[in-house]
Design an enzyme around this catalytic site. Sequence first.
Site, PDB file in Angstrom:
ATOM      1  N   GLU A  80       0.821  -1.203   0.000  1.00 57.83           N
ATOM      2  CA  GLU A  80       0.000   0.000   0.000  1.00 57.83           C
ATOM      3  C   GLU A  80       0.860   1.260   0.000  1.00 57.83           C
ATOM      4  O   GLU A  80       0.529   2.245  -0.674  1.00 57.83           O
ATOM      5  CB  GLU A  80      -0.934   0.010   1.212  1.00 57.83           C
ATOM      6  CG  GLU A  80      -1.970  -1.093   1.230  1.00 57.83           C
ATOM      7  CD  GLU A  80      -3.068  -0.906   0.187  1.00 57.83           C
ATOM      8  OE1 GLU A  80      -3.078   0.135  -0.504  1.00 57.83           O
ATOM      9  OE2 GLU A  80      -3.913  -1.817   0.058  1.00 57.83           O
TER      10      GLU A  80
ATOM     11  N   THR B 120      -1.134   0.720 -10.370  1.00 57.72           N
ATOM     12  CA  THR B 120      -2.394   0.148  -9.925  1.00 57.72           C
ATOM     13  C   THR B 120      -3.187   1.099  -9.047  1.00 57.72           C
ATOM     14  O   THR B 120      -4.341   0.818  -8.717  1.00 57.72           O
ATOM     15  CB  THR B 120      -2.153  -1.192  -9.193  1.00 57.72           C
ATOM     16  OG1 THR B 120      -3.378  -1.904  -9.103  1.00 57.72           O
ATOM     17  CG2 THR B 120      -1.554  -0.966  -7.815  1.00 57.72           C
TER      18      THR B 120
ATOM     19  N   GLU C  85     -19.444  -5.597  -4.075  1.00 60.01           N
ATOM     20  CA  GLU C  85     -18.058  -6.027  -3.896  1.00 60.01           C
ATOM     21  C   GLU C  85     -17.836  -7.434  -4.443  1.00 60.01           C
ATOM     22  O   GLU C  85     -16.845  -7.694  -5.114  1.00 60.01           O
ATOM     23  CB  GLU C  85     -17.695  -5.966  -2.410  1.00 60.01           C
ATOM     24  CG  GLU C  85     -16.272  -6.351  -2.072  1.00 60.01           C
ATOM     25  CD  GLU C  85     -15.250  -5.269  -2.384  1.00 60.01           C
ATOM     26  OE1 GLU C  85     -14.075  -5.469  -2.033  1.00 60.01           O
ATOM     27  OE2 GLU C  85     -15.628  -4.231  -2.960  1.00 60.01           O
TER      28      GLU C  85
ATOM     29  N   ASP D   6      -4.830  -9.642  -7.940  1.00 60.40           N
ATOM     30  CA  ASP D   6      -5.079  -8.681  -9.014  1.00 60.40           C
ATOM     31  C   ASP D   6      -3.851  -8.053  -9.672  1.00 60.40           C
ATOM     32  O   ASP D   6      -3.457  -8.401 -10.786  1.00 60.40           O
ATOM     33  CB  ASP D   6      -6.057  -7.596  -8.533  1.00 60.40           C
ATOM     34  CG  ASP D   6      -5.730  -7.030  -7.158  1.00 60.40           C
ATOM     35  OD1 ASP D   6      -4.611  -7.238  -6.668  1.00 60.40           O
ATOM     36  OD2 ASP D   6      -6.609  -6.360  -6.571  1.00 60.40           O
TER      37      ASP D   6
ATOM     38  N   GLU E 141     -12.231  -0.101 -10.190  1.00 62.50           N
ATOM     39  CA  GLU E 141     -11.787  -1.069 -11.197  1.00 62.50           C
ATOM     40  C   GLU E 141     -12.698  -1.134 -12.418  1.00 62.50           C
ATOM     41  O   GLU E 141     -12.226  -1.330 -13.544  1.00 62.50           O
ATOM     42  CB  GLU E 141     -11.653  -2.458 -10.564  1.00 62.50           C
ATOM     43  CG  GLU E 141     -10.482  -2.595  -9.613  1.00 62.50           C
ATOM     44  CD  GLU E 141     -10.742  -1.988  -8.246  1.00 62.50           C
ATOM     45  OE1 GLU E 141      -9.775  -1.740  -7.507  1.00 62.50           O
ATOM     46  OE2 GLU E 141     -11.938  -1.748  -7.914  1.00 62.50           O
TER      47      GLU E 141
END
Length: 588
Positions: free
Chosen positions: A139, A574, A403, A279, A473
Amino acid sequence: MLWRNVPSRRAIAATLSVCAIVFLIHVVTVGPSAPTQIQHRFPSSRRLAQPERQDAVKREFLHAWTGYRDHAWMADGLRPLSGGRKQQFCGWSATLVDALDSLIIMGLDDEFQEALNATLTVDFGGEDVVENCDVNLFESTIRYLGGLMAAYDLSNDERILPKLIELGDVLHSAFATPNGMPCTVCNLATTTTKEAAETAALADVGSLYLEFARLAQVTGDEKYMRTVDMLSGVFARSQNDSSIPGLWPETVNPRLVDGPQGYDFARRSSRYGLGAMSDSAYEYLVKTHLLIGHTRSVFGTMWHLASRQIKRYLLFRALIPGANETDVVFPGIASRSLTGPGGSRSPQTLLETRTEHLACFAGGMFAMASRIFNNPEDLYVGEQITNGCVWAYQNSPSGIMPETLTLLPCSINDGRQCDWDDSYWAAESRQSGAGSGTPEEDCIDAYGDCQPSSRFPPGFLQVKDPSYKLRPEAVESVFVMWRVTGDEYWREVGWDMFQSIIEHTRSPFGHAALFSTMEVYQRDTYERGLMVRKVLARQMDDMESFWFAETLKYFYLLFSDPSLISLDEWVLNTEAHPFRLTRGIRGF
């Protein structure tokens, strides 16, 4: 193959066009040529920006930014219902750093200068900040390092470079372990020997190439590139060691990159997917090749192996209304052990037909890969995945995809889209307990009249997590599809998505995540100074920094002129932070 189907009307028209025929003749006679650009060849004579829609996105950005500025300045995040502050990542002001490049892109120059001046005061290396904090390497790399890098690449402000190096060195110290693999969550202020994690999410280890490779380019310090090469070497050597050769499982073992039977790194789990935990590890194969592909072929090689297996094992067709009008596939979750029942050599693959909002990025990933690697078939794959996410938006009660959702697979697996069958749906949904919403007695009457949905809409077999966390996304893939194809259809569906999201998430101080996209309630709310009653989803007091960095940025770019952050000149990490590509080094 799963993604092959009777083409849609648009696909048929394209196939029969003279240009397509000439292209096919060219490929057959002289072979594929090296791609020259990723974006569609937009006509230079037309103004393609949609300023009214851009302004609408910018107004929402400023609404949330003002809430952050007035109530949570320098905090990691804002609580959009209460106006409170949230600390997540060692107090390094995540929202502030994550939003820097969005401020530049939207032309908010004064706000950018104020935010940058504040960012320059953040002490990333100070012991008082991190000595009692375990740093989340993934992160922190995508949000902080990516945010600073994009701000530097876009603004050319030399004041940012020392901060980049300061933060880069702090994060790079996570690799100071006996085997060189990173500790994914650890105290980076300590001088004691660090250990690589025994179990880590695939994305936490496989999504670090792009930022450190660009940091090496910007600073000229090769230590960062050596780390990228070390990481990519581990992934490349272990790619065929898993139970689905070509893919890595959702969790890996960075502590055991070598073992008595080879690379145990890729044998921690037998579950595979494109959503949570996996992902961006696949996304970064394409994007790192785009950044440095002329100097290293390893990322392209890994992508070719992985993409074949993704299409073979992870994509499925579902029984959904209207699918016969638009080709649709969904990413699922596969489980496959190294051996079959009783230790046989014929392992079985089980596919869970649960898809995640997080996996919606894959549509854009395949679309970009189709251009970079000159594979038109992958553009069709990307279109079908994006269509699936658009379907989930358009068919939920709120107009927003949940989700996670589980779908009913087509009863016949012949590679074609199945037509809707009321009797089959009714039988299967009753057996699975699908279609039941929140019971009336369990409904929380938060806003007055409580009116939950009594059933999920047809096609939604189960919804284990109905929340919406302001995720980007789906619009990410819609944006990429627009830039790659030039088809205005994507801007229209994107505008519908934006309106639904804002309708349900707008809150007093920003935009709030939702408890459920599948249940809506009558709610009294102020609109332009008047009290009005609307049917809205319940909100939670949370707004992640990626709302600024990704979701609103992608919407803004969707309605911009395609020259703004051209995919031929920039690669977005990302967290949607754009890094400048270098001609002669980039991978196309």
